[in-house]
Design an enzyme around this catalytic site. Structure first.
Site: not given
Ligand code: PRP
Ligand code: URA
Length: 211
Positions: A106, A110, A202, A205
């Site tokens: 993400r 944005t 997160d 993480d």
């Molecule tokens: C997180 C999660 C989803 C997304 C959800 O990933 O694992 O893919 O956010 O949010 P959304 O519904 O608003 O799109 P992130 O972008 O943090 O990447 P990561 O898994 O690499 O930490």
């Molecule tokens: N991605 C995450 O890992 N946690 C949230 O709450 C939203 C997006």
């Protein structure tokens, strides 16, 4: 609210394990194990409509007709990174499933998804595709995943998450009403950074210990 295509789990084991996941004191090792266990528990419900075929076998007593899973292939598609944490739990019950990888992150400003990787099994278009991502917040990443998969010809897609925000479920119903959605828990809202409230923080993480 009753959703048309979304199933929200109410099983006590699922609720119990999600409560442990939400706790900020749960460490990386336990967090990863809980995500894996939840994926296995959810897999049982998600696969309840898989096609079957009749075969003939011989028991020690006699020949008999019986049922096994049909020939349609199953593909697990984790959304990187956090979806990776759910793969091995699903493979416990679906050992012959193939795995495709979709990398999305993400944008911090944005909150829109940015694609950085895509590698799918050859026969993805003919498979039952199970997309895995623990978090379903704005719904941007999951709906982007549906667009990628439908662009490759996929027609039979399920999306599985551990925690969903209501607005994400509503967005998926609007944009991809043909996709079956399975959520371990449904949370009310998002904060200013588009994190789910109360959520679990997160997921990437916490699974990989990166913060
Ligand atoms: C997180 C999660 C989803 C997304 C959800 O990933 O694992 O893919 O956010 O949010 P959304 O519904 O608003 O799109 P992130 O972008 O943090 O990447 P990561 O898994 O690499 O930490
Ligand atoms: N991605 C995450 O890992 N946690 C949230 O709450 C939203 C997006």
């Amino acid at each position: 609210m009753q959703y048309k295509n979304a199933f929200i789990f109410e099983h006590p084991l699922i609720q119990h394990k999600i409560s442990l996941l939400r706790d900020k004191n749960t460490n990386t090792k336990d967090f990863r194990q809980l995500v894996e266990e939840l994926a296995t528990l959810m897999c049982y419900e998600i696969t309840k409509d898989l096609p079957m075929k009749e075969i003939e076998i011989e028991t020690p007593i006699c020949k008999t007709k019986t049922h096994v899973l049909g020939d349609k292939k199953i593909a697990l598609v984790p959304v990187l990174r956090a979806g990776l944490g759910m793969v091995s739990g699903m493979q416990t019950l679906l050992p012959n499933s193939r795995v495709g990888f979709l990398g999305l992150y993400r944008d911090p400003e944005t909150h829109d998804p940015v694609q950085y990787y895509c590698k799918m099994p050859e026969d993805i278009a003919e498979s039952t595709v199970i997309v895995l991502d623990p978090m379903f917040a704005t719904g941007g990443s999951a709906t982007a995943a549906m667009e990628v998969l439908k662009g490759m010809g996929c027609k039979d897609i399920k999306f599985v998450c551990i925690i969903a925000a209501k607005e994400a479920v509503e967005r998926m119903e609007r944009e991809h009403p043909d996709v079956q959605v399975f959520c371990g828990a449904l949370d009310e809202t998002l904060n200013d950074h588009a994190y789910i409230v109360p959520g679990l923080g997160d997921a990437g993480d916490r699974i990989f210990g990166t913060k």
